[in-house]
Design a protein around this motif. Sequence first.
Motif, PDB file in Angstrom:
ATOM      1  N   ASP A  63       2.013   1.934  -6.328  1.00  0.00           N
ATOM      2  CA  ASP A  63       2.715   0.942  -5.608  1.00  0.00           C
ATOM      3  C   ASP A  63       3.709   1.497  -4.956  1.00  0.00           C
ATOM      4  O   ASP A  63       4.353   1.365  -3.928  1.00  0.00           O
ATOM      5  N   MET A  64       4.728   2.129  -5.736  1.00  0.00           N
ATOM      6  CA  MET A  64       5.791   2.722  -5.316  1.00  0.00           C
ATOM      7  C   MET A  64       5.853   3.769  -4.472  1.00  0.00           C
ATOM      8  O   MET A  64       6.644   3.857  -3.365  1.00  0.00           O
ATOM      9  N   THR A  65       5.014   4.572  -4.767  1.00  0.00           N
ATOM     10  CA  THR A  65       4.715   5.843  -3.861  1.00  0.00           C
ATOM     11  C   THR A  65       3.771   5.714  -2.429  1.00  0.00           C
ATOM     12  O   THR A  65       4.233   6.332  -1.734  1.00  0.00           O
ATOM     13  N   LEU A  66       2.923   4.949  -2.673  1.00  0.00           N
ATOM     14  CA  LEU A  66       1.979   4.704  -1.520  1.00  0.00           C
ATOM     15  C   LEU A  66       2.034   3.326  -0.838  1.00  0.00           C
ATOM     16  O   LEU A  66       1.746   3.184   0.123  1.00  0.00           O
ATOM     17  N   GLY A  67       2.423   2.446  -1.779  1.00  0.00           N
ATOM     18  CA  GLY A  67       2.261   1.151  -1.324  1.00  0.00           C
ATOM     19  C   GLY A  67       3.732   0.667  -0.228  1.00  0.00           C
ATOM     20  O   GLY A  67       3.424  -0.031   0.575  1.00  0.00           O
ATOM     21  N   ILE A  68       4.793   0.911  -1.130  1.00  0.00           N
ATOM     22  CA  ILE A  68       5.952   0.481  -0.423  1.00  0.00           C
ATOM     23  C   ILE A  68       6.035   1.193   1.205  1.00  0.00           C
ATOM     24  O   ILE A  68       6.341   0.436   2.235  1.00  0.00           O
ATOM     25  N   PRO A  69       5.736   2.510   1.233  1.00  0.00           N
ATOM     26  CA  PRO A  69       5.894   2.930   2.665  1.00  0.00           C
ATOM     27  C   PRO A  69       4.724   2.312   3.689  1.00  0.00           C
ATOM     28  O   PRO A  69       5.125   1.911   4.792  1.00  0.00           O
ATOM     29  N   LEU A  70       3.697   1.652   3.076  1.00  0.00           N
ATOM     30  CA  LEU A  70       2.860   0.702   3.799  1.00  0.00           C
ATOM     31  C   LEU A  70       3.487  -0.414   4.075  1.00  0.00           C
ATOM     32  O   LEU A  70       3.246  -1.147   5.239  1.00  0.00           O
ATOM     33  N   ALA A  71       4.167  -1.128   3.214  1.00  0.00           N
ATOM     34  CA  ALA A  71       4.833  -2.449   3.243  1.00  0.00           C
ATOM     35  C   ALA A  71       5.762  -2.293   4.619  1.00  0.00           C
ATOM     36  O   ALA A  71       5.813  -3.513   5.473  1.00  0.00           O
ATOM     37  N   HIS A  87       7.619 -16.161  -7.160  1.00  0.00           N
ATOM     38  CA  HIS A  87       8.122 -16.620  -5.982  1.00  0.00           C
ATOM     39  C   HIS A  87       9.674 -16.186  -5.687  1.00  0.00           C
ATOM     40  O   HIS A  87      10.398 -15.610  -4.807  1.00  0.00           O
ATOM     41  N   ALA A  88      10.293 -16.011  -7.045  1.00  0.00           N
ATOM     42  CA  ALA A  88      11.564 -15.493  -7.337  1.00  0.00           C
ATOM     43  C   ALA A  88      11.883 -14.108  -6.751  1.00  0.00           C
ATOM     44  O   ALA A  88      12.591 -13.734  -6.221  1.00  0.00           O
ATOM     45  N   SER A  89      10.730 -13.365  -7.115  1.00  0.00           N
ATOM     46  CA  SER A  89      10.713 -11.920  -6.752  1.00  0.00           C
ATOM     47  C   SER A  89      10.556 -11.582  -5.220  1.00  0.00           C
ATOM     48  O   SER A  89      10.884 -10.416  -5.060  1.00  0.00           O
ATOM     49  N   MET A  90      10.360 -12.653  -4.542  1.00  0.00           N
ATOM     50  CA  MET A  90      10.160 -12.433  -3.008  1.00  0.00           C
ATOM     51  C   MET A  90      11.484 -12.027  -2.450  1.00  0.00           C
ATOM     52  O   MET A  90      11.566 -11.112  -1.496  1.00  0.00           O
ATOM     53  N   HIS A  91      12.449 -12.250  -3.216  1.00  0.00           N
ATOM     54  CA  HIS A  91      13.669 -11.650  -2.619  1.00  0.00           C
ATOM     55  C   HIS A  91      13.885 -10.256  -2.752  1.00  0.00           C
ATOM     56  O   HIS A  91      14.648  -9.517  -1.890  1.00  0.00           O
ATOM     57  N   LEU A  92      13.236  -9.617  -3.773  1.00  0.00           N
ATOM     58  CA  LEU A  92      13.380  -8.323  -4.034  1.00  0.00           C
ATOM     59  C   LEU A  92      12.699  -7.579  -2.811  1.00  0.00           C
ATOM     60  O   LEU A  92      12.959  -6.452  -2.450  1.00  0.00           O
ATOM     61  N   ALA A  93      11.452  -8.188  -2.706  1.00  0.00           N
ATOM     62  CA  ALA A  93      10.525  -7.673  -1.634  1.00  0.00           C
ATOM     63  C   ALA A  93      11.157  -7.281  -0.226  1.00  0.00           C
ATOM     64  O   ALA A  93      10.853  -6.192   0.467  1.00  0.00           O
ATOM     65  N   ARG A  94      12.419  -8.061   0.063  1.00  0.00           N
ATOM     66  CA  ARG A  94      12.973  -7.763   1.217  1.00  0.00           C
ATOM     67  C   ARG A  94      13.577  -6.316   1.409  1.00  0.00           C
ATOM     68  O   ARG A  94      13.938  -5.971   2.585  1.00  0.00           O
ATOM     69  N   PHE A  95      13.886  -6.026   0.402  1.00  0.00           N
ATOM     70  CA  PHE A  95      14.411  -4.614   0.388  1.00  0.00           C
ATOM     71  C   PHE A  95      13.433  -3.364   0.857  1.00  0.00           C
ATOM     72  O   PHE A  95      13.775  -2.249   1.187  1.00  0.00           O
ATOM     73  N   PHE A  96      12.370  -3.933   0.613  1.00  0.00           N
ATOM     74  CA  PHE A  96      11.106  -2.710   0.854  1.00  0.00           C
ATOM     75  C   PHE A  96      10.331  -2.942   2.261  1.00  0.00           C
ATOM     76  O   PHE A  96       9.533  -1.995   2.557  1.00  0.00           O
ATOM     77  N   THR A  97      10.501  -3.992   2.940  1.00  0.00           N
ATOM     78  CA  THR A  97       9.839  -4.127   3.956  1.00  0.00           C
ATOM     79  C   THR A  97      10.900  -5.187   5.242  1.00  0.00           C
ATOM     80  O   THR A  97      11.441  -5.891   4.625  1.00  0.00           O
ATOM     81  N   LYS A  98      10.257  -4.934   6.283  1.00  0.00           N
ATOM     82  CA  LYS A  98      11.113  -5.660   7.450  1.00  0.00           C
ATOM     83  C   LYS A  98      10.337  -7.083   7.805  1.00  0.00           C
ATOM     84  O   LYS A  98      10.623  -7.797   8.540  1.00  0.00           O
ATOM     85  N   ALA A  99       9.236  -7.124   6.994  1.00  0.00           N
ATOM     86  CA  ALA A  99       8.235  -8.129   7.276  1.00  0.00           C
ATOM     87  C   ALA A  99       9.008  -9.473   6.978  1.00  0.00           C
ATOM     88  O   ALA A  99       9.967  -9.494   6.131  1.00  0.00           O
ATOM     89  N   GLU A 100       8.627 -10.615   7.767  1.00  0.00           N
ATOM     90  CA  GLU A 100       8.939 -11.988   7.430  1.00  0.00           C
ATOM     91  C   GLU A 100       8.141 -12.375   6.518  1.00  0.00           C
ATOM     92  O   GLU A 100       7.030 -12.140   6.419  1.00  0.00           O
ATOM     93  N   ILE A 101       8.782 -12.708   5.222  1.00  0.00           N
ATOM     94  CA  ILE A 101       7.957 -12.949   4.043  1.00  0.00           C
ATOM     95  C   ILE A 101       8.401 -14.577   3.764  1.00  0.00           C
ATOM     96  O   ILE A 101       9.322 -15.084   3.660  1.00  0.00           O
ATOM     97  N   LYS A 102       7.141 -15.109   3.322  1.00  0.00           N
ATOM     98  CA  LYS A 102       7.285 -16.774   2.762  1.00  0.00           C
ATOM     99  C   LYS A 102       6.328 -16.970   1.752  1.00  0.00           C
ATOM    100  O   LYS A 102       5.411 -16.479   1.718  1.00  0.00           O
ATOM    101  N   ALA A 103       6.893 -17.646   0.620  1.00  0.00           N
ATOM    102  CA  ALA A 103       6.281 -17.891  -0.417  1.00  0.00           C
ATOM    103  C   ALA A 103       5.513 -19.246  -0.671  1.00  0.00           C
ATOM    104  O   ALA A 103       6.209 -20.200  -0.195  1.00  0.00           O
TER     105      ALA A 103
END
Length: 118
Positions: A63-71, A87-103
């Motif tokens: 996930d770290m090597t292949l999934g994050i670049p895809l994210a 739901h709380a971990s969604m804040h961390l996801a913002r570091f790996f993508t520019k996508a708009e994220i909603k839980a």
Amino acid sequence: MILYHSTPDSPVVEISVEGKITDHELRDAIERMRGDIELNGKTRVLERIEHFSGIEPKALWTDMTLGIPLARRITRAAVVADAGWIHASMHLARFFTKAEIKAFHVNELEQARAWINA
């Protein structure tokens, strides 16, 4: 277990995760998503996570090597989950993508689908 669903000519991908994630399943899902992104360009993801019980260490590395670049190529992500920590971990996801994220909670699946398609 990972179930991956996409429809031809649609930028929306739905992924269901239940139980423990294996490296083999994750690699398959990443390859399918890579193909969908190449085919459709801007891709939106609705991920449903229920009864999550863990991830194989090898899958975590995948996930770290292949999934994050895809994210980074995803434009919008809706995460529907039954666990508060997800739901709380969604804040961390913002570091790996520019996508708009909603839980969303599991009882809000239809609202998540409406949001991801808006």
